[in-house]
Design a protein around this motif. Structure first.
Motif, PDB file in Angstrom:
ATOM      1  N   SER A 325      18.192  53.438   9.224  1.00  0.00           N
ATOM      2  CA  SER A 325      17.950  52.358  10.193  1.00  0.00           C
ATOM      3  C   SER A 325      18.828  51.117   9.998  1.00  0.00           C
ATOM      4  N   PRO A 326      20.091  51.189  10.368  1.00  0.00           N
ATOM      5  CA  PRO A 326      20.958  49.998  10.295  1.00  0.00           C
ATOM      6  C   PRO A 326      20.622  49.042  11.442  1.00  0.00           C
ATOM      7  N   LEU A 327      19.926  47.953  11.151  1.00  0.00           N
ATOM      8  CA  LEU A 327      19.395  47.091  12.218  1.00  0.00           C
ATOM      9  C   LEU A 327      20.229  45.846  12.470  1.00  0.00           C
ATOM     10  N   SER A 328      21.165  45.529  11.588  1.00  0.00           N
ATOM     11  CA  SER A 328      21.946  44.325  11.828  1.00  0.00           C
ATOM     12  C   SER A 328      23.344  44.515  11.263  1.00  0.00           C
ATOM     13  N   MET A 329      24.329  43.937  11.971  1.00  0.00           N
ATOM     14  CA  MET A 329      25.732  44.093  11.593  1.00  0.00           C
ATOM     15  C   MET A 329      26.423  42.736  11.670  1.00  0.00           C
ATOM     16  N   THR A 330      27.246  42.433  10.670  1.00  0.00           N
ATOM     17  CA  THR A 330      28.075  41.242  10.767  1.00  0.00           C
ATOM     18  C   THR A 330      29.396  41.515  10.053  1.00  0.00           C
ATOM     19  N   PHE A 331      30.393  40.683  10.342  1.00  0.00           N
ATOM     20  CA  PHE A 331      31.692  40.799   9.683  1.00  0.00           C
ATOM     21  C   PHE A 331      31.977  39.523   8.911  1.00  0.00           C
ATOM     22  N   LEU A 332      32.703  39.657   7.791  1.00  0.00           N
ATOM     23  CA  LEU A 332      33.220  38.471   7.098  1.00  0.00           C
ATOM     24  C   LEU A 332      34.466  38.051   7.886  1.00  0.00           C
ATOM     25  N   ALA A 333      34.282  37.037   8.737  1.00  0.00           N
ATOM     26  CA  ALA A 333      35.326  36.641   9.690  1.00  0.00           C
ATOM     27  C   ALA A 333      36.120  35.455   9.148  1.00  0.00           C
ATOM     28  N   ASP A 334      37.162  35.059   9.867  1.00  0.00           N
ATOM     29  CA  ASP A 334      37.943  33.866   9.493  1.00  0.00           C
ATOM     30  C   ASP A 334      37.038  32.651   9.331  1.00  0.00           C
ATOM     31  N   ALA A 335      36.098  32.499  10.287  1.00  0.00           N
ATOM     32  CA  ALA A 335      35.227  31.314  10.289  1.00  0.00           C
ATOM     33  C   ALA A 335      34.142  31.389   9.214  1.00  0.00           C
ATOM     34  N   SER A 336      34.015  32.535   8.527  1.00  0.00           N
ATOM     35  CA  SER A 336      32.929  32.689   7.543  1.00  0.00           C
ATOM     36  C   SER A 336      33.220  32.007   6.215  1.00  0.00           C
ATOM     37  N   GLY A 337      34.393  31.435   6.046  1.00  0.00           N
ATOM     38  CA  GLY A 337      34.666  30.616   4.861  1.00  0.00           C
ATOM     39  C   GLY A 337      34.721  31.374   3.547  1.00  0.00           C
ATOM     40  N   CYS A 338      35.354  32.544   3.538  1.00  0.00           N
ATOM     41  CA  CYS A 338      35.503  33.274   2.279  1.00  0.00           C
ATOM     42  C   CYS A 338      36.218  32.373   1.267  1.00  0.00           C
ATOM     43  N   GLY A 339      35.867  32.525  -0.004  1.00  0.00           N
ATOM     44  CA  GLY A 339      36.581  31.802  -1.053  1.00  0.00           C
ATOM     45  C   GLY A 339      36.389  30.291  -1.078  1.00  0.00           C
ATOM     46  N   THR A 340      35.410  29.758  -0.326  1.00  0.00           N
ATOM     47  CA  THR A 340      35.203  28.301  -0.323  1.00  0.00           C
ATOM     48  C   THR A 340      34.902  27.782  -1.729  1.00  0.00           C
ATOM     49  N   ASP A 341      33.997  28.471  -2.438  1.00  0.00           N
ATOM     50  CA  ASP A 341      33.698  28.088  -3.827  1.00  0.00           C
ATOM     51  C   ASP A 341      33.288  29.335  -4.598  1.00  0.00           C
ATOM     52  N   SER A 342      32.775  29.141  -5.799  1.00  0.00           N
ATOM     53  CA  SER A 342      32.511  30.294  -6.662  1.00  0.00           C
ATOM     54  C   SER A 342      31.363  31.159  -6.143  1.00  0.00           C
ATOM     55  N   LYS A 350      37.590  39.975   3.643  1.00  0.00           N
ATOM     56  CA  LYS A 350      37.702  39.505   5.033  1.00  0.00           C
ATOM     57  C   LYS A 350      37.950  40.691   5.951  1.00  0.00           C
ATOM     58  N   GLY A 351      37.228  40.717   7.077  1.00  0.00           N
ATOM     59  CA  GLY A 351      37.364  41.825   8.019  1.00  0.00           C
ATOM     60  C   GLY A 351      36.409  42.970   7.739  1.00  0.00           C
ATOM     61  N   ASP A 352      35.705  42.934   6.598  1.00  0.00           N
ATOM     62  CA  ASP A 352      34.777  44.013   6.278  1.00  0.00           C
ATOM     63  C   ASP A 352      33.460  43.833   7.034  1.00  0.00           C
ATOM     64  N   MET A 353      32.811  44.969   7.272  1.00  0.00           N
ATOM     65  CA  MET A 353      31.528  44.999   7.969  1.00  0.00           C
ATOM     66  C   MET A 353      30.396  44.993   6.942  1.00  0.00           C
ATOM     67  N   PHE A 354      29.324  44.293   7.272  1.00  0.00           N
ATOM     68  CA  PHE A 354      28.120  44.309   6.441  1.00  0.00           C
ATOM     69  C   PHE A 354      26.966  44.780   7.312  1.00  0.00           C
ATOM     70  N   LEU A 355      26.150  45.685   6.771  1.00  0.00           N
ATOM     71  CA  LEU A 355      25.038  46.251   7.531  1.00  0.00           C
ATOM     72  C   LEU A 355      23.735  46.061   6.768  1.00  0.00           C
ATOM     73  N   ALA A 356      22.684  45.665   7.482  1.00  0.00           N
ATOM     74  CA  ALA A 356      21.335  45.610   6.909  1.00  0.00           C
ATOM     75  C   ALA A 356      20.647  46.934   7.218  1.00  0.00           C
ATOM     76  N   LEU A 357      20.264  47.651   6.165  1.00  0.00           N
ATOM     77  CA  LEU A 357      19.556  48.931   6.335  1.00  0.00           C
ATOM     78  C   LEU A 357      18.067  48.677   6.108  1.00  0.00           C
ATOM     79  N   HIS A 358      17.301  48.806   7.170  1.00  0.00           N
ATOM     80  CA  HIS A 358      15.870  48.490   7.122  1.00  0.00           C
ATOM     81  C   HIS A 358      15.109  49.479   6.245  1.00  0.00           C
TER      82      HIS A 358
END
Ligand SMILES: *[C@@H]1O[C@H](CO)[C@@H](O)[C@H](O)[C@H]1NC(C)=O
Ligand SMILES: *[C@@H]1O[C@H](CO)[C@@H](O)[C@H](O)[C@H]1NC(C)=O
Ligand SMILES: *[C@@H]1O[C@H](CO)[C@@H](O)[C@H](O)[C@H]1NC(C)=O
Ligand SMILES: *[C@@H]1O[C@H](CO)[C@@H](O)[C@H](O)[C@H]1NC(C)=O
Ligand SMILES: [Ca+2]
Length: 456
Positions: A325-342, A350-358
């Motif tokens: 049951s993959p109920l939610s999907m998001t991507f680490l996008a340009d606007a997601s601020g990768c590498g901002t801090d530790s 960046k560009g990878d998909m993340f899925l929440a499996l219920h």
């Protein structure tokens, strides 16, 4: 094509003396840690409006709510919250007076509006990023109406009832709405598809879903997790059928159900067909593993040859285990601020998909109950590199639902998923009403940031 999901070793949460134990066993991580930042009744979808988080929490009985969640200073870890909109259940004229509807999952933000769905309609309210003014339930505008939501004689809704909403990444007025199946056996123009609408001009009373919605993709059984990537490709995680009306690799329905059919990660192309209700992706380890097969091979012309031909039936780009049951999907996008801090997720993701499996509720051995990363390379998911980011610890011993023996629903069930602009991942759990902040690099701990105790 099927490669089993790589599961990480279970790590028990490490608690320091200043941290409270979670009411329910907390999640564990491979290379991340989590803090509970708020609680919200049956949280389903979380989004980042550009300045703060918004959580859609349908509630369990009466009032649905939209909760704004923010830090007093970015990165301070001092989380605040405010309910900005509530909704009483709505009776749908001629249908739902007996069992009225409410928001149940679909939630999106684009071009100055938040959009919520019920089984029958999509409604929007004006919203400015960061605004926490309490809104009036009466200020909603119906954008899409008369979505086909059949009911039985007692008034109960039939079939899949979530209507996932997502906007095109650059055509930010193009609203995509996913509607799942009613029966597993019947193809019709109302269900198992994704339609889209240009909401820059909404007709009086809203678009009629069937006659005024443009079909994007068909044959998608129940795409609940759905999102655009940065290249403008629409991805959907499709939950496959629970029935299996045939023998696969000499195994009967009961024997193969554990591993088959696989849930799918589909690249939804315009005007393509994705197999429902005739085809499925076989799992297991036998000769059919990963193949497109027909539920009923004698159902001419929709037999194995038809299902296996990509001209008729687009195969998935990747798969996840059966019934997770993959109920939610998001991507680490340009606007997601990768590498901002530790604490940020690293920019190599960046560009990878993340899925929440219920999580599964029909398997002997529970599967899912986790958040996974699906790495992308050349705009395509890399099946063999899928990894678990966040998963429930000690699921089998502590999370069993006594009433439903194959459900492990007493602990965290990931459902909402979003990044903020500091590379942090937020996860909602509808079973425990918890919203977690997941930061990278913590190494296997989880804590409760002092939010109200969770309840069920
Ligand atoms: C809202 O935030 C306050 C302050 O951090 C916290 O005490 C409270 O538990 C939070 N409420 C919810 C519902 O998360
Ligand atoms: C609502 O949709 C159904 C199909 O699901 C259609 O038959 C009916 O005419 C529509 N009603 C309105 C008012 O558009
Ligand atoms: C299951 O198979 C039987 C006969 O083999 C057929 O009559 C029936 O329609 C099939 N059901 C599905 C869901 O394909
Ligand atoms: C696949 O289906 C298309 C359209 O029906 C057909 O033209 C083509 O020959 C089929 N390919 C194979 C390998 O059967
Ligand atoms: Ca399919």
């Amino acid at each position: 094509m099927h490669v089993p999901l790589l599961l990480t070793t279970l790590l028990l949460p490490l608690l320091t003396t200043s941290q409270k134990a979670l009411v329910y066993p907390g999640p564990s991580f491979k290379s991340a840690s989590a803090t509970q930042i708020a609680s919200c009744d049956r949280v389903r979808t979380i989004l980042w409006d550009g300045k703060q988080l918004l959580a859609l929490c349908p509630g369990r009985s009466t009032l649905g709510q939209i909760m704004a969640i923010w830090e007093d200073q970015p990165g301070s870890g001092n989380w605040q919250n405010q309910t900005i909109l509530t909704q009483a259940l709505i009776g749908v004229p001629g249908q739902g007076e007996k069992a009225p509807e409410g928001w149940n999952h679909g939630f999106a933000f684009s071009e100055g509006y938040i959009y919520m769905s019920t089984p029958s309609a999509v409604t929007r309210w004006k919203h400015t990023p960061g605004d926490r003014t309490i809104m009036s339930p009466n200020d909603g505008q119906v954008v899409v109406r008369n979505i086909s939501a059949p009911r039985d004689a007692s008034g109960a809704l039939l079939g899949s009832t979530t209507r996932t909403l997502t906007f095109h990444n650059t055509n930010t007025n193009h609203l995509f709405v996913s509607i799942g199946n009613v029966a597993d056996t019947e193809h019709n123009p109302y269900h198992g598809l994704v339609r889209w609408f240009d909401v820059s001009a909404v007709p009086e009373g809203g678009f009629e879903f069937y006659s005024q919605g443009n079909i994007w993709s068909d044959g998608v059984r129940n795409a609940v997790g759905m999102a655009f990537d940065a290249s403008g490709n629409l991805w959907a995680a499709d939950m496959a059928s629970d029935i299996q009306n045939r023998t696969v690799d000499s195994m009967t329905l009961a024997q193969s159900h554990e591993d088959s059919p696989l849930d799918e990660i589909n690249l939804l192309k315009k005007d393509e067909f994705y197999g429902w209700p005739w085809c499925f992706t076989a799992g297991g380890t036998g000769p059919s593993a990963g193949k497109q097969l027909a539920w009923n091979p004698t159902n001419d012309p929709f037999g194995d040859a038809w299902c296996g031909n990509a001209t008729n039936n687009e195969p998935p780009m990747a798969t996840v285990p059966a019934h997770v049951s993959p109920l939610s999907m998001t991507f680490l996008a340009d606007a997601s601020g990768c590498g901002t801090d530790s604490h940020s997720f690293p920019c190599e993701m960046k560009g990878d998909m993340f899925l929440a499996l219920h999580g599964s509720v029909t398997n002997e051995v529970p599967k899912g109950y986790s958040v996974i990363r699906v790495p992308f390379k050349n705009s395509l998911p890399q099946q063999s590199s899928i990894e678990t980011i966040f998963e429930v610890s000690d699921l089998v011993n502590q999370c069993k639902d006594e009433g439903t023996p194959k459900a492990f629903t007493k602990c965290v069930r990931p459902v909402g998923l979003t990044f903020d602009n500091r590379g942090r991942l937020f996860v909602g759990s509808d079973s425990t009403n918890e919203i977690y902040m997941v930061h990278f690099g913590g190494g296997g701990s989880s804590s409760n940031a002092g939010a109200a105790g969770v309840g069920k």
